[in-house]
Structure formats: C-alpha cells, structure tokens
Design an enzyme around this catalytic site. Sequence first.
Site, short mmCIF file in Angstrom:
data_model
loop_
_atom_site.label_atom_id
_atom_site.label_comp_id
_atom_site.label_asym_id
_atom_site.label_seq_id
_atom_site.Cartn_x
_atom_site.Cartn_y
_atom_site.Cartn_z
N CYS A 188 0.81 -1.22 0.00
CA CYS A 188 0.00 0.00 0.00
C CYS A 188 0.84 1.27 0.00
O CYS A 188 0.32 2.36 -0.20
CB CYS A 188 -0.97 0.00 1.17
SG CYS A 188 -0.19 0.26 2.78
N HIS A 196 -1.54 11.64 15.64
CA HIS A 196 -2.16 10.80 14.61
C HIS A 196 -1.10 9.93 13.96
O HIS A 196 -0.07 10.43 13.49
CB HIS A 196 -2.82 11.69 13.55
CG HIS A 196 -3.31 10.95 12.36
ND1 HIS A 196 -4.50 10.24 12.36
CD2 HIS A 196 -2.78 10.77 11.13
CE1 HIS A 196 -4.67 9.67 11.17
NE2 HIS A 196 -3.64 9.99 10.40
N HIS A 226 -4.27 4.56 10.18
CA HIS A 226 -5.54 3.86 10.34
C HIS A 226 -5.29 2.36 10.43
O HIS A 226 -4.24 1.87 10.01
CB HIS A 226 -6.48 4.16 9.16
CG HIS A 226 -6.96 5.57 9.12
ND1 HIS A 226 -6.23 6.58 8.53
CD2 HIS A 226 -8.07 6.16 9.65
CE1 HIS A 226 -6.89 7.73 8.67
NE2 HIS A 226 -8.01 7.50 9.34
N ASP A 284 -7.84 -6.04 6.75
CA ASP A 284 -7.41 -6.87 5.62
C ASP A 284 -5.96 -7.31 5.80
O ASP A 284 -5.24 -7.53 4.83
CB ASP A 284 -7.59 -6.10 4.30
CG ASP A 284 -6.83 -4.78 4.30
OD1 ASP A 284 -6.02 -4.54 5.24
OD2 ASP A 284 -7.02 -3.99 3.37
N ARG A 331 -4.35 -4.73 9.63
CA ARG A 331 -3.26 -3.99 8.98
C ARG A 331 -3.22 -2.59 9.57
O ARG A 331 -4.09 -1.77 9.29
CB ARG A 331 -3.49 -3.92 7.47
CG ARG A 331 -2.54 -2.97 6.74
CD ARG A 331 -2.63 -3.09 5.23
NE ARG A 331 -3.96 -2.80 4.71
CZ ARG A 331 -4.35 -1.63 4.17
NH1 ARG A 331 -3.49 -0.63 4.06
NH2 ARG A 331 -5.57 -1.46 3.73
N CYS A 380 -1.87 0.65 9.22
CA CYS A 380 -1.31 1.40 8.09
C CYS A 380 -0.86 2.75 8.64
O CYS A 380 -1.68 3.61 8.96
CB CYS A 380 -2.41 1.54 7.05
SG CYS A 380 -1.91 2.40 5.58
#
Length: 136
Positions: A66, A103, A106, A110, A118, A120
């Site tokens: 990704c 932050h 997310h 999957d 995951r 990410c």
Amino acid sequence: MTENDTLQEEEWKEKLTEEQYRVLRLKGTERPFTGKYWNNKQKGIYYCAGCGTPLFDSSSKFESGCGWPSFSNPIKDSKIKEETDINFNMRRTEVLCEKCGGHLGHVFKDGPKPMGLRYCINSISLDFTPKNKDEK
Ligand code: FE
C-alpha cells in the site's frame, strides 16, 4: 499527566517539522511510497515521532503493497488508541499514540492471519531505531 500531554499546539509546532505537524497534529497523510519506512526491512523498533513511545516492532511489519509501513499489531495495545474516523465519506478506524495523541494512521481488517489487521501508519509519525546486532 506527562510533559507531552500538556504540550500546547504552539509547542508542537516548534518541536515538530512542518510535515510532522501536518500529519501528527492535523491528522494529515503522507503520499504513499514517499515515506522513509514503507520499504524498511531492518530489524528494530518504531517509536512515536511526537513523544518517543515505542509503538511497533519490526517483527510485526509486513509487505502490504500500500506504500505505507504496515504492521499486524502494535508493540502493546495500551500504547495506541483507536477512534472512529468518518471523514472523507469513509468509516475508518484512526490509530493514535496513547501518550501524546499524535495521529499515526488507520487500522484496516485486511491484514495477515491470525489477527487479520493492517496497521497502516505514516512513516513521518515514526522514528525507527535498528536493533543492535550484538544484542539477543
Ligand atoms: Fe506519541
């Protein structure tokens, strides 16, 4: 309360780079395949770039394709917090540093088995320290 909990936004602006501030404090996202860690395969620990808390271990990192560093789990569940994010007409689960509220990214469902998650995470929200090869 720790020192980092009480840092005001102006102090964050001084402490962080402009891009770190945009992602960590304003919940921005770095462009995929541009961060410093998405393709990092070294063994080591990923710390919060805001407050230095250890967040992810390289043993949980996997290649997701990704363009962001992806982990199957945090070092400890208690080091992160998760909040529902309904921005951009999507319902996502935001991942934040528990200590400083920065932050991170997310978490999606999957990921690889058995957890199927995951995490990410933006590279810029992390500081990586390689494991000392002499240590066991
Ligand atoms: Fe933090």
